[in-house]
Design a protein around this motif. Structure first.
Motif, PDB file in Angstrom:
ATOM      1  N   HIS A   1       0.854  -1.193   0.000  1.00  0.00           N
ATOM      2  CA  HIS A   1       0.000   0.000   0.000  1.00  0.00           C
ATOM      3  C   HIS A   1       0.888   1.240   0.000  1.00  0.00           C
ATOM      4  O   HIS A   1       1.999   1.185   0.548  1.00  0.00           O
TER       5      HIS A   1
ATOM      6  N   HIS B   1       0.483  -7.737   3.491  1.00  0.00           N
ATOM      7  CA  HIS B   1       1.938  -7.603   3.656  1.00  0.00           C
ATOM      8  C   HIS B   1       2.614  -8.960   3.518  1.00  0.00           C
ATOM      9  O   HIS B   1       3.639  -9.094   2.841  1.00  0.00           O
TER      10      HIS B   1
ATOM     11  N   ASP C   1       3.605   2.170   2.958  1.00  0.00           N
ATOM     12  CA  ASP C   1       4.385   1.052   3.519  1.00  0.00           C
ATOM     13  C   ASP C   1       5.876   1.330   3.400  1.00  0.00           C
ATOM     14  O   ASP C   1       6.647   1.131   4.351  1.00  0.00           O
TER      15      ASP C   1
ATOM     16  N   TYR D   1       5.418  -1.684  10.188  1.00  0.00           N
ATOM     17  CA  TYR D   1       4.854  -1.339  11.503  1.00  0.00           C
ATOM     18  C   TYR D   1       5.746  -1.798  12.647  1.00  0.00           C
ATOM     19  O   TYR D   1       6.225  -1.008  13.430  1.00  0.00           O
TER      20      TYR D   1
HETATM   21 ZN   LIG Z   1       0.447  -1.721   4.119  1.00  0.00          ZN
END
Ligand SMILES: [Zn+2]
Length: 244
Positions: free
Chosen positions: A16, A117, A19, A154
């Protein structure tokens, strides 16, 4: 943006938009500052996100790319929440690998709690492999990037990474690129449903995470990278540091 058919040193592939900035925005800015050519491929437009729409996210991604100074940014137009390591999706990615002929690909690491992901990890790796096969025809010469580094946008799930990039001198520029995603991250001026990544806590976590990894290598800010194949060393990293 288009690279006019020119090769790049690094192609960063995200599931996305945002990212890549979250995971290795600092690294890409550093490479651009060193004169390297960098391109980004977003596999989807992030159109299933709770905030913003596809058009808005595309323009935010373009703004972030301009802040980072990358040479090209493209969308593979695969469907958000539907990424899977299928032949059809691999074939959608191969033309970009053959167009940009990167020396290095940076791609998502797995496992990851976001299914897109985890799928993008295998999808990017296998698309790169098949891109080297002559009999898969796209009207372009076959090409396979010799090395792939992997990243987490993340949080890390797979233990200590083999390398951490010092991004201290470009950290502010990375955060500026992330701020271009006005609909996605913490932004009191944006009216939309609250999400995990739009919380003030997530915004603060970006800095804490970079600080944590910087601390692990004795610098202010860092970004971790993973590999699935051994790293080639021509010298011992660390020898070049002053007072290290
Ligand atoms: Zn993402």
């Amino acid at each position: 943006m288009d690279a006019n058919g020119n090769s790049v040193d690094v192609l960063a592939i995200g599931a996305h938009p945002d990212d890549v900035e979250l995971a290795c925005g600092g690294l890409l800015i550093k490479l651009v500052n060193e004169g390297k050519r960098v391109a980004i491929l977003d596999l989807t437009q992030g159109e299933m996100g709770s905030r913003g729409d596809a058009d808005q996210r595309s323009s935010e991604a373009e703004a972030a790319a301009a802040i980072m100074g990358v040479h090209a940014r493209e969308e593979a137009d695969l469907s958000d929440t539907r990424l899977a390591n299928t032949t059809e999706q691999q074939r959608a990615i191969i033309p970009f690998i053959r167009k940009y002929r990167p020396t290095i690909i940076c791609a998502l690491m797995a496992p990851d709690r976001h299914p897109d992901h985890a799928a993008a990890h295998a999808l990017s790796r296998d698309a790169n492999y098949y891109s080297g096969l002559t009999r898969i025809e796209t009207g372009q010469p076959p090409y396979r990037a010799p090395r792939i580094y992997y990243f987490y946008p993340y949080t890390e799930l797979a233990g200590a990474p083999p390398c951490v990039v010092d991004i201290s001198d470009v950290f502010d520029q990375k955060m500026e690129a992330l701020r271009a995603y006005k609909s996605q991250f913490h932004n009191p001026k944006y009216n939309g449903p609250s999400t995990h990544i739009s919380s003030q806590e997530f915004w603060e976590d970006i800095k804490m995470r970079a600080r944590y990894w910087g601390g692990r290598i004795g610098t202010q800010y860092g970004e971790p990278l993973y590999t699935e194949t051994p790293l080639l060393l021509n010298t011992l990293p660390g020898l070049e540091r002053d007072g290290g």
